[in-house]
Design an enzyme around this catalytic site. Sequence first.
Site, PDB file in Angstrom:
ATOM      1  N   HIS A  65      -0.490   2.064  13.561  1.00  0.00           N
ATOM      2  CA  HIS A  65       0.188   2.239  14.727  1.00  0.00           C
ATOM      3  C   HIS A  65       1.538   1.578  14.566  1.00  0.00           C
ATOM      4  CE1 HIS A  65      -1.146  -2.077  16.520  1.00  0.00           C
ATOM      5  NE2 HIS A  65      -0.683  -2.111  15.383  1.00  0.00           N
ATOM      6  N   ASP A  66       1.919   0.919  13.360  1.00  0.00           N
ATOM      7  CA  ASP A  66       3.302   0.532  13.109  1.00  0.00           C
ATOM      8  C   ASP A  66       4.078   1.569  12.694  1.00  0.00           C
ATOM      9  OD1 ASP A  66       2.577  -2.260  13.516  1.00  0.00           O
ATOM     10  OD2 ASP A  66       1.840  -2.663  11.600  1.00  0.00           O
ATOM     11  N   PHE A 119       0.832  -1.196   0.027  1.00  0.00           N
ATOM     12  CA  PHE A 119       0.039   0.065   0.006  1.00  0.00           C
ATOM     13  C   PHE A 119       0.876   1.224  -0.192  1.00  0.00           C
ATOM     14  CE2 PHE A 119      -0.822  -1.714   4.647  1.00  0.00           C
ATOM     15  CZ  PHE A 119       0.506  -1.029   5.213  1.00  0.00           C
ATOM     16  N   ASN A 137       4.649  -1.721  23.472  1.00  0.00           N
ATOM     17  CA  ASN A 137       4.913  -2.688  22.350  1.00  0.00           C
ATOM     18  C   ASN A 137       5.192  -2.268  21.078  1.00  0.00           C
ATOM     19  OD1 ASN A 137       5.104  -5.643  22.203  1.00  0.00           O
ATOM     20  ND2 ASN A 137       3.447  -5.313  20.863  1.00  0.00           N
TER      21      ASN A 137
END
Length: 341
Positions: A250-251, A232, A297
């Site tokens: 969020h990556d 994408f 995380n």
Amino acid sequence: MPQDPTAPDPTPVLELLNAFRKSQVMFTAAGLGVFDALAGGPKTTAALATELSADPDALERLLGGCTAVGLLARENGGYANTPAAAAYLTKESPRRMLGYVNYSNAVLWKMWANLGDAIREGTNRWKQTYGWDAPIFSHFFRTEEMKREFLFGMHGFGLMSSPHVVAAVDLSRFTTFVDLGGATGHLAVAACRHYPGLRGVVFDLPEAIPLAREVVGATNVAARVDFAAGDFFTDPLPPGDVYALGRILHDWSEPKILKLLTRIYEALPAGGAVLIAEKLLNDDKSGPDWAVLQSLNMLVCTEGKERTLGEYANLLTQVGFEGVHGYRTPSPLDAVIAVKK
């Protein structure tokens, strides 16, 4: 020695001291195959010890730990899976999260041990922990089995969250729902189920598409979901009037998010929309727990983080979107929607 009545309640500290032990109870039992061994019904410790080639006394302690944390129950003189363990921790369950559980133990556990360095340096821990220079996602798919089980683990999250996400917003006026980075297609399936007039497209890397076809093909909306392969960030996006990003933004860092949102904005017709499915941080970033811990995380694992509704709104409006609205859900993901002028 009598307890000091003026001492603060130690419960938060004691619970956190115990928390990693509880996680390892689940990780170890899953890795040993305890829950799969009990998929057919209750078994005694002796029978399980023989089947799993484990020391009976040590296994009895582990089974007791699984019972204490709600994953096993005593039954007929032996142990049985609880409904949660049967649904999420056995290989044959369509809702299984076992791949992500094992990934958390085998990969994330080691990286979180370096959280202090991540805080000091503000960067992920892949290089420090594993010596990996390539993008982290290339390591998820080193073998077909790793790819499949990791995606099924994420699928388990999706089955919990996607119905809540699509129900939180009104997509009734749209016709084509394009799920970018759609993995197993759970978000597109949930959207098509909730909105009978909607068609779906699952867009993901070529190696993810075969599993998406398999999973979506077993649903009652398979005839209304198509598939397209690509990246994408670089490849043409399939046409649609609403684009979805579930657990994608969020990556990434802000520059990459702006690049992706710009590509979506340019591909949308006037009045089209983008739907973001992420867990929203409170405005003061003090919670909720799931979002705060997931943001840590992301620090350890990626170049991204969790964000507040205001932070997403700022990114969206920079690109040209308007009418940004956020909706909390009781699931691991919330919903943010914005419209192209």
